[in-house]
Design an enzyme around this catalytic site. Structure first.
Site, PDB file in Angstrom:
ATOM      1  N   ARG A   1       0.828  -1.195   0.000  1.00 59.67           N
ATOM      2  CA  ARG A   1       0.000   0.000   0.000  1.00 59.67           C
ATOM      3  C   ARG A   1       0.865   1.249   0.000  1.00 59.67           C
ATOM      4  O   ARG A   1       2.067   1.187   0.249  1.00 59.67           O
ATOM      5  CB  ARG A   1      -0.933   0.008   1.220  1.00 59.67           C
ATOM      6  CG  ARG A   1      -0.192   0.057   2.559  1.00 59.67           C
ATOM      7  CD  ARG A   1      -1.134  -0.114   3.742  1.00 59.67           C
ATOM      8  NE  ARG A   1      -2.136   0.925   3.802  1.00 59.67           N
ATOM      9  CZ  ARG A   1      -1.943   2.108   4.378  1.00 59.67           C
ATOM     10  NH1 ARG A   1      -0.775   2.405   4.910  1.00 59.67           N
ATOM     11  NH2 ARG A   1      -2.903   3.005   4.408  1.00 59.67           N
ATOM     12  N   LEU A   2       0.218   2.367  -0.272  1.00 58.14           N
ATOM     13  CA  LEU A   2       0.786   3.687  -0.084  1.00 58.14           C
ATOM     14  C   LEU A   2      -0.217   4.514   0.700  1.00 58.14           C
ATOM     15  O   LEU A   2      -1.423   4.406   0.476  1.00 58.14           O
ATOM     16  CB  LEU A   2       1.045   4.366  -1.434  1.00 58.14           C
ATOM     17  CG  LEU A   2       2.392   4.162  -2.119  1.00 58.14           C
ATOM     18  CD1 LEU A   2       2.366   4.820  -3.493  1.00 58.14           C
ATOM     19  CD2 LEU A   2       3.533   4.712  -1.294  1.00 58.14           C
ATOM     20  N   ASP A   3       0.278   5.347   1.595  1.00 59.36           N
ATOM     21  CA  ASP A   3      -0.633   6.173   2.385  1.00 59.36           C
ATOM     22  C   ASP A   3      -1.420   7.126   1.499  1.00 59.36           C
ATOM     23  O   ASP A   3      -1.001   7.459   0.382  1.00 59.36           O
ATOM     24  CB  ASP A   3       0.156   6.969   3.429  1.00 59.36           C
ATOM     25  CG  ASP A   3       0.780   6.083   4.491  1.00 59.36           C
ATOM     26  OD1 ASP A   3       0.117   5.103   4.897  1.00 59.36           O
ATOM     27  OD2 ASP A   3       1.918   6.353   4.902  1.00 59.36           O
ATOM     28  N   HIS A   4      -2.540   7.582   2.023  1.00 59.49           N
ATOM     29  CA  HIS A   4      -3.428   8.513   1.313  1.00 59.49           C
ATOM     30  C   HIS A   4      -2.678   9.744   0.827  1.00 59.49           C
ATOM     31  O   HIS A   4      -2.919  10.250  -0.285  1.00 59.49           O
ATOM     32  CB  HIS A   4      -4.568   8.901   2.266  1.00 59.49           C
ATOM     33  CG  HIS A   4      -5.607   9.793   1.669  1.00 59.49           C
ATOM     34  ND1 HIS A   4      -5.737  11.117   2.023  1.00 59.49           N
ATOM     35  CD2 HIS A   4      -6.566   9.559   0.750  1.00 59.49           C
ATOM     36  CE1 HIS A   4      -6.749  11.657   1.343  1.00 59.49           C
ATOM     37  NE2 HIS A   4      -7.263  10.731   0.569  1.00 59.49           N
TER      38      HIS A   4
ATOM     39  N   SER B   1       0.599   9.961   0.245  1.00 57.12           N
ATOM     40  CA  SER B   1       1.825   9.624  -0.489  1.00 57.12           C
ATOM     41  C   SER B   1       1.484   9.336  -1.946  1.00 57.12           C
ATOM     42  O   SER B   1       0.340   9.056  -2.291  1.00 57.12           O
ATOM     43  CB  SER B   1       2.511   8.412   0.143  1.00 57.12           C
ATOM     44  OG  SER B   1       2.900   8.700   1.478  1.00 57.12           O
TER      45      SER B   1
END
Length: 215
Positions: free
Chosen positions: A44-47, A49
């Site tokens: 995942r990637l943070d919101h 990022s």
């Protein structure tokens, strides 16, 4: 044979296909830019990022990419507050101790320029008049790890863009674009390349699909 999708996740988009919020509170999701049935993100990637996200319908491949045991290196371009000195960079290279324990040593270097397009919306130069771009590579994936590492040495992260995961790179993809690659040699679950695969489990060959905008 497995199919892998390389996607450039934009800023302020969830790295999932649904959002529990509805109506005006709904946030952008992957479903807004890629509509391929049966695929799931590997990690995942943070919101807040940006950058490279890998997706596939091959569960074994997803496990091989995302499981911490396999230690796929991840490389980021990171815009931080202020100008880190040599001591701050050396601390990142040695590893720093966060609330959940010491990090592994990171590779880090200063950049003269990010090589990236400006973010939408851009940073406010009045709030952040002095910033520095770093390139940082880690081999673990704790929650918001890069942001916590740079804050630990006194330089909070203002923008974070992942440009590589293992052998796969963001090159040539604008925010919201994606491309498909075909891996003709299966990836072994214990980290041993299949016959014909490159070192480190790299695909033996890749497809040549052009980047696509979400649709």
């Amino acid at each position: 044979m497995s199919t892998l999708y390389l996607l450039h996740k934009p800023y302020r988009m969830l790295s999932q296909f649904t959002d529990r919020a509805a109506g005006a509170a709904r946030r952008a999701t992957l479903a807004d830019i890629i509509r391929v049935p049966g695929i799931y993100p590997a990690g995942r990637l943070d919101h807040d990022s940006e950058g490279l996200l890998l997706l596939s319908d091959d569960g074994e491949l997803i496990h091989r990419i995302s499981h911490p045991r396999h230690k796929q290196p991840k490389t980021y371009r990171v815009q931080v507050e202020g100008v880190p000195d040599d001591a701050a960079l050396e601390a990142l290279r040695r590893g720093v101790t966060l609330g959940d324990g010491p990090t592994r040593p990171a590779k880090v270097r200063r950049l003269d320029a990010s090589g990236l397009a400006e973010r939408d919306p851009p940073l406010d130069p009045r709030r952040h008049p002095v910033t520095t771009w770093l390139e940082l590579t880690i081999s673990e994936g704790r929650n918001r790890q890069v942001r916590r590492m740079t804050a630990h040495v006194g330089h909070p992260t203002l923008r974070l863009v992942r440009i590589a995961i293992g052998p796969w790179r963001l090159d040539g993809l604008a925010p919201g674009e994606w491309r498909r690659e075909t891996l003709h040699a299966p990836v072994k679950p214990q980290g041993h390349p299949a016959k014909g695969a490159g070192r480190g489990g790299k695909p033996a060959s890749r497809g040549h699909a052009k980047p696509r905008r979400g649709r």
